[in-house]
Motif scaffolding. Structure first.
Motif, PDB file in Angstrom:
ATOM      1  N   GLY A 258       0.808  -1.219  -0.376  1.00 15.58           N
ATOM      2  CA  GLY A 258      -0.141   0.096  -0.410  1.00 15.58           C
ATOM      3  C   GLY A 258       1.101   1.128  -0.308  1.00 15.58           C
ATOM      4  N   ILE A 259       0.487   2.022   0.884  1.00 14.22           N
ATOM      5  CA  ILE A 259       0.431   3.785   0.839  1.00 14.22           C
ATOM      6  C   ILE A 259       0.804   4.331   1.800  1.00 14.22           C
ATOM      7  CG2 ILE A 259       1.015   6.139  -0.485  1.00 14.22           C
ATOM      8  CD1 ILE A 259      -0.894   5.507  -2.740  1.00 14.22           C
ATOM      9  N   LEU A 260       2.306   4.234   2.296  1.00 17.56           N
ATOM     10  CA  LEU A 260       1.564   4.879   4.164  1.00 17.56           C
ATOM     11  C   LEU A 260       2.081   6.610   4.110  1.00 17.56           C
ATOM     12  CD1 LEU A 260       3.353   3.936   6.532  1.00 17.56           C
ATOM     13  CD2 LEU A 260       5.569   3.679   5.893  1.00 17.56           C
ATOM     14  N   GLN A 261       1.846   6.711   5.343  1.00 14.83           N
ATOM     15  CA  GLN A 261       1.481   7.852   6.078  1.00 14.83           C
ATOM     16  C   GLN A 261       2.430   7.908   7.182  1.00 14.83           C
ATOM     17  OE1 GLN A 261       0.013   8.247   2.221  1.00 14.83           O
ATOM     18  NE2 GLN A 261      -1.460   7.557   4.260  1.00 14.83           N
ATOM     19  N   ALA A 262       2.934   8.937   7.784  1.00 15.13           N
ATOM     20  CA  ALA A 262       3.513   8.500   9.381  1.00 15.13           C
ATOM     21  C   ALA A 262       4.314   9.989   9.399  1.00 15.13           C
ATOM     22  CB  ALA A 262       4.789   7.645   9.117  1.00 15.13           C
ATOM     23  N   TYR A 263       3.866  10.177  11.233  1.00 14.59           N
ATOM     24  CA  TYR A 263       3.837  11.223  11.935  1.00 14.59           C
ATOM     25  C   TYR A 263       4.391  10.977  13.296  1.00 14.59           C
ATOM     26  CZ  TYR A 263       2.228  16.269  13.990  1.00 14.59           C
ATOM     27  OH  TYR A 263       1.919  17.210  14.850  1.00 14.59           O
ATOM     28  N   ARG A 264       5.654  11.928  13.457  1.00 12.08           N
ATOM     29  CA  ARG A 264       6.830  11.193  15.103  1.00 12.08           C
ATOM     30  C   ARG A 264       6.274  12.160  15.675  1.00 12.08           C
ATOM     31  NH1 ARG A 264      11.523  12.145  17.222  1.00 12.08           N
ATOM     32  NH2 ARG A 264      12.723  10.510  18.033  1.00 12.08           N
ATOM     33  N   GLN A 265       6.088  12.147  17.067  1.00 10.34           N
ATOM     34  CA  GLN A 265       5.668  12.685  18.544  1.00 10.34           C
ATOM     35  C   GLN A 265       7.027  13.321  19.214  1.00 10.34           C
ATOM     36  OE1 GLN A 265       5.870  13.481  21.715  1.00 10.34           O
ATOM     37  NE2 GLN A 265       4.656  14.997  21.301  1.00 10.34           N
ATOM     38  N   GLU A 266       7.052  14.405  18.937  1.00 11.86           N
ATOM     39  CA  GLU A 266       8.841  14.715  19.435  1.00 11.86           C
ATOM     40  C   GLU A 266       9.085  14.763  20.652  1.00 11.86           C
ATOM     41  OE1 GLU A 266      10.899  18.853  19.172  1.00 11.86           O
ATOM     42  OE2 GLU A 266       8.968  18.791  19.095  1.00 11.86           O
ATOM     43  N   GLU A 267       8.558  14.788  21.454  1.00 12.29           N
ATOM     44  CA  GLU A 267       8.472  14.640  22.861  1.00 12.29           C
ATOM     45  C   GLU A 267       8.780  12.881  23.408  1.00 12.29           C
ATOM     46  OE1 GLU A 267       7.774  18.575  22.867  1.00 12.29           O
ATOM     47  OE2 GLU A 267       6.863  16.256  21.781  1.00 12.29           O
ATOM     48  N   THR A 268       8.012  12.534  22.792  1.00 13.51           N
ATOM     49  CA  THR A 268       7.680  10.753  23.412  1.00 13.51           C
ATOM     50  C   THR A 268       8.435  10.139  22.414  1.00 13.51           C
ATOM     51  OG1 THR A 268       5.532  10.590  22.110  1.00 13.51           O
ATOM     52  CG2 THR A 268       5.282  11.187  24.252  1.00 13.51           C
ATOM     53  N   GLY A 269       9.235  10.232  21.044  1.00 16.09           N
ATOM     54  CA  GLY A 269       8.704   9.515  19.794  1.00 16.09           C
ATOM     55  C   GLY A 269       8.828   8.770  19.303  1.00 16.09           C
ATOM     56  N   MET A 270       7.071   8.750  19.674  1.00 19.40           N
ATOM     57  CA  MET A 270       6.048   7.322  18.921  1.00 19.40           C
ATOM     58  C   MET A 270       5.613   7.638  17.780  1.00 19.40           C
ATOM     59  SD  MET A 270       3.639   6.296  22.088  1.00 19.40           S
ATOM     60  CE  MET A 270       4.340   5.252  23.528  1.00 19.40           C
ATOM     61  N   VAL A 271       5.984   6.668  16.682  1.00 17.30           N
ATOM     62  CA  VAL A 271       4.886   7.016  15.718  1.00 17.30           C
ATOM     63  C   VAL A 271       4.147   7.218  14.748  1.00 17.30           C
ATOM     64  CG1 VAL A 271       5.910   6.462  13.237  1.00 17.30           C
ATOM     65  CG2 VAL A 271       7.425   6.937  14.734  1.00 17.30           C
ATOM     66  N   ILE A 272       3.068   6.954  15.236  1.00 13.56           N
ATOM     67  CA  ILE A 272       1.578   6.672  14.286  1.00 13.56           C
ATOM     68  C   ILE A 272       1.131   7.476  12.677  1.00 13.56           C
ATOM     69  CG2 ILE A 272       0.613   9.607  14.127  1.00 13.56           C
ATOM     70  CD1 ILE A 272      -2.196   8.005  15.237  1.00 13.56           C
ATOM     71  N   PHE A 273       1.413   5.666  11.848  1.00 11.70           N
ATOM     72  CA  PHE A 273       1.520   5.289  10.663  1.00 11.70           C
ATOM     73  C   PHE A 273       0.039   5.407  10.401  1.00 11.70           C
ATOM     74  CE2 PHE A 273       1.765   1.002  12.166  1.00 11.70           C
ATOM     75  CZ  PHE A 273       1.546   0.546  11.723  1.00 11.70           C
ATOM     76  N   THR A 274      -0.529   5.668   9.220  1.00 10.88           N
ATOM     77  CA  THR A 274      -1.346   4.740   8.354  1.00 10.88           C
ATOM     78  C   THR A 274      -1.261   4.697   7.101  1.00 10.88           C
ATOM     79  OG1 THR A 274      -2.630   7.028   8.933  1.00 10.88           O
ATOM     80  CG2 THR A 274      -3.297   5.532   7.049  1.00 10.88           C
ATOM     81  N   LEU A 275      -1.141   2.732   6.746  1.00  6.96           N
ATOM     82  CA  LEU A 275      -1.491   2.047   5.612  1.00  6.96           C
ATOM     83  C   LEU A 275      -2.899   2.058   4.904  1.00  6.96           C
ATOM     84  CD1 LEU A 275       1.418   0.960   3.708  1.00  6.96           C
ATOM     85  CD2 LEU A 275      -0.105  -1.535   5.362  1.00  6.96           C
ATOM     86  N   VAL A 276      -2.677   2.723   3.564  1.00 12.24           N
ATOM     87  CA  VAL A 276      -3.251   2.737   2.779  1.00 12.24           C
ATOM     88  C   VAL A 276      -3.645   1.105   2.064  1.00 12.24           C
ATOM     89  CG1 VAL A 276      -4.792   3.980   1.141  1.00 12.24           C
ATOM     90  CG2 VAL A 276      -3.816   4.646   3.094  1.00 12.24           C
ATOM     91  N   PRO A 277      -4.152   0.437   2.326  1.00  6.71           N
ATOM     92  CA  PRO A 277      -3.909  -0.786   1.512  1.00  6.71           C
ATOM     93  C   PRO A 277      -4.389  -0.263  -0.505  1.00  6.71           C
ATOM     94  CG  PRO A 277      -5.442  -1.236   3.079  1.00  6.71           C
ATOM     95  CD  PRO A 277      -5.223  -0.179   2.826  1.00  6.71           C
ATOM     96  N   ASP A 278      -3.382  -2.032  -1.125  1.00  6.32           N
ATOM     97  CA  ASP A 278      -4.036  -1.262  -2.350  1.00  6.32           C
ATOM     98  C   ASP A 278      -5.237  -1.537  -2.310  1.00  6.32           C
ATOM     99  OD1 ASP A 278      -1.052  -1.261  -2.755  1.00  6.32           O
ATOM    100  OD2 ASP A 278      -1.036  -3.321  -2.641  1.00  6.32           O
TER     101      ASP A 278
END
Length: 592
Positions: A258-278
């Motif tokens: 699929g197609i990937l989007q990701a956002y990284r939270q600065e203080e915690t270092g956690m990454v939230i991602f969204t994978l749009v499948p084919d």
């Protein structure tokens, strides 16, 4: 003789027309399918990019909320009192343990506070001792950030569940004395992280959404039942935690599955991602395909019917001539043909009638001669009426007609193809300073042609600044206002000066015109736009006619560069200058 319902020439005509029609439909289908798929993919990806960024911002807000709550805990009187040398009384300890149950934070599953005298404050039924805290490993994960709220994703050995959970921890320092700090831990429920997806849960039901800890562990993951992320795909996603960037770190990246989007939270270092499948990208294309096939089927049927009608109309006089020539036995001269098509066929029909007439006259002329000679001459004349030449002539005319028919059909298909291919264009949002200056230069040259001798322009920019990257189309609207309003009362002698400078990490763009100075009241209104929230900017400015371009510029600049943007007008008797200041990192952002 039994006549065929469709002549050979008509069959050939229809065969060629159907071949060309099918070829045109196949080629146009491929182009339309490719174009529609690409645009639908862009629309779908843009929707989920926006959703992922919203969830990332929600994660930022969630962290700020926890940071504010832990700060309130530190400032609480009983908490500060527990850090003093004197032990709290039992009643005070019980009150302090209960205090944490009423903190302003949702989804707290459990809590634990350890003061600097190794006293443990927790829920009454938890029965946690200092040894439990030491063996939990949480202290080692806190690091040396004494004033920072820490998010820790680890197994719960403190409260004894052994499940992986999110702990929010912070050192509790005394506000009055330089004592050893205490530590507070809040164990959060699963719903705590899920809350960032609450508003977009319906939208996200068809895609894979997850949050990954800085160590690469999956904290939460939501995906459709018929979707399973491959291990190697998940490995690529977890590798995003290695980056030091924050905010949107991946935008519309094509990976396996699929197609990937990701956002990284600065203080915690956690990454939230969204994978749009084919399969989501392909959703809707089936319906579009059905619509396209239906349209093309209708077109094919109409084209076939029209071609059949045209071929019948065109070949009917040809068949008439062919049948008359084939049935002519040399005796009956009354079967003449009447053709009125306004084409070369009329000449052939007329020539055939003249030929019959000549034959009949010739027969009458030789009637009085000897029978044998008459018969011989008649047979000779009849033998000369060999339709082969006329057949070849008719084939040639048919080819010309087929060529004309093909041209009309191709025009129709081309017109349809053009109609279906109409659309917008996309372009890059970030350009070099040189490109932006070339753009506004082209605009000014066009205006100079339209308004001869109205103004001249000057552009000042160092070579080292031309390679910097900026948001595009921020100068042209300013110049347009200068020409439209600044030079409205003059006919010649105008001057527009554009200069680009750099100072203290800021790029400064100055657009000066020597026309009628801007009214002070208008300048104040425009300058005040920088203090208004972006969402309310358009509604707050009443003069849409004069301010829309400026609103557009300020909105785009603030969305791109945040609050580090400065935009203001200054005017005096010598003219008006517009100044734009933006941060300068000297390079293009690869994630744009």
């Amino acid at each position: 003789m039994k006549k065929s319902k469709m002549s050979g020439i008509q069959k050939k005509y229809l065969k060629y027309m159907c071949t060309l029609l099918i070829l045109a439909l196949v080629l146009s289908s491929i182009c339309v399918w490719t174009y529609v798929r690409r645009n639908m993919t862009d629309v779908i990806v843009d929707k989920y990019e926006f959703m992922n960024e919203k969830m990332g911002i929600a994660l930022d807000n969630l962290y700020r909320k926890t940071d504010a709550v832990t700060a309130e805990i530190i400032l609480e009187n009983d908490v500060q009192k527990s850090l003093k040398n004197k032990e709290l009384q039992e009643v005070e300890k019980n009150a302090l343990s209960k205090y944490f149950a009423y903190i302003d934070l949702n989804h707290v599953a459990d809590y634990c506070y350890i003061d600097n005298k190794r006293n443990v404050y927790e829920k009454s039924y938890s029965q946690i001792g200092y040894s439990d805290f030491q063996s939990s490993g949480l202290r080692e994960k806190m690091g040396d950030e004494y004033a920072k709220t820490q998010w820790i994703w680890t197994r719960d050995y403190l409260f004894g569940t052994g499940d992986e959970a999110l702990f929010i921890g912070r050192y509790v320092n005394s506000m009055d004395y330089a004592h050893e700090p205490g530590i507070v831990y809040l164990k959060m429920n699963q719903q705590f992280l899920e809350s960032v997806m609450d508003k977009d849960r319906k939208i996200a039901k068809d895609v894979a959404v997850g949050i990954i800890s800085p160590e690469g562990k999956t904290c939460i993951r939501q995906e459709p039942e018929d979707l399973s992320i491959e291990k190697r795909t998940m490995k690529k996603i977890t590798e995003l935690t290695r980056t030091k960037k924050s905010g949107v770190i991946v935008r519309g990246k094509k990976i396996e599955g699929g197609i990937l989007q990701a956002y990284r939270q600065e203080e915690t270092g956690m990454v939230i991602f969204t994978l749009v499948p084919d399969m989501v990208l392909n959703q809707g294309m089936t319906q579009i395909l059905i619509v396209l096939l239906t349209i093309y089927a209708v077109i094919a049927v109409l084209a076939f019917v029209l071609s059949l009608y045209a071929s019948q109309t065109f070949t009917r006089p040809i068949r008439q001539i062919s049948d008359a020539m084939t049935s002519f036995d040399g005796n009956d001269f009354t079967h003449t043909i009447q053709i009125h098509t306004d084409t070369e066929l009329d000449k052939i029909g007329h020539a055939y009638n003249e030929m019959l007439k000549n034959i009949e006259e010739f027969q009458n002329e030789v009637k009085n001669q000897q029978k044998e000679l008459r018969i011989s001459e008649m047979n000779t004349l009849i033998s000369q009426i060999n339709p082969h030449f006329l057949y070849n002539t008719l084939d040639t005319i048919y080819m010309l007609a087929r060529i004309n028919g093909e041209e009309k059909t191709m025009k129709m298909i081309q017109a349809l193809s053009k109609y279906l291919r109409l659309s917008l264009s996309k372009g890059r949002e970030i350009v070099t300073v040189e490109d932006e200056l070339e753009n506004v230069k082209s605009y000014m040259e066009i205006q100079q042609i339209r308004n001869e001798n109205l103004f001249r322009y000057e552009i000042e920019c160092g070579e080292e600044l031309k390679t910097r990257w900026i948001l595009k189309l921020i100068l042209q609207p300013i110049v347009e206002n200068a020409v439209k309003y600044g030079f409205c009362n003059i006919f010649e002698g105008g001057l527009i000066r554009i200069s680009v400078t750099e100072q203290a990490g800021q790029l400064t763009f100055s657009v000066y015109n020597n026309g009628t100075p801007m009214e002070e009241q208008m300048a104040e209104k425009l300058n005040g736009l920088s203090e208004i929230p972006v969402s309310k900017m358009k509604d707050s400015f009443e003069d849409k006619k004069h301010g829309y371009g400026v609103i557009n510029i300020i909105t785009r600049l603030r969305l791109k560069y945040g609050e580090d943007v400065r935009f203001f007008y200054e005017s005096d008797t010598n003219g008006t200058v517009c100044v734009i200041q933006i941060p300068d990192d000297g390079k293009e952002n690869s994630e744009q």
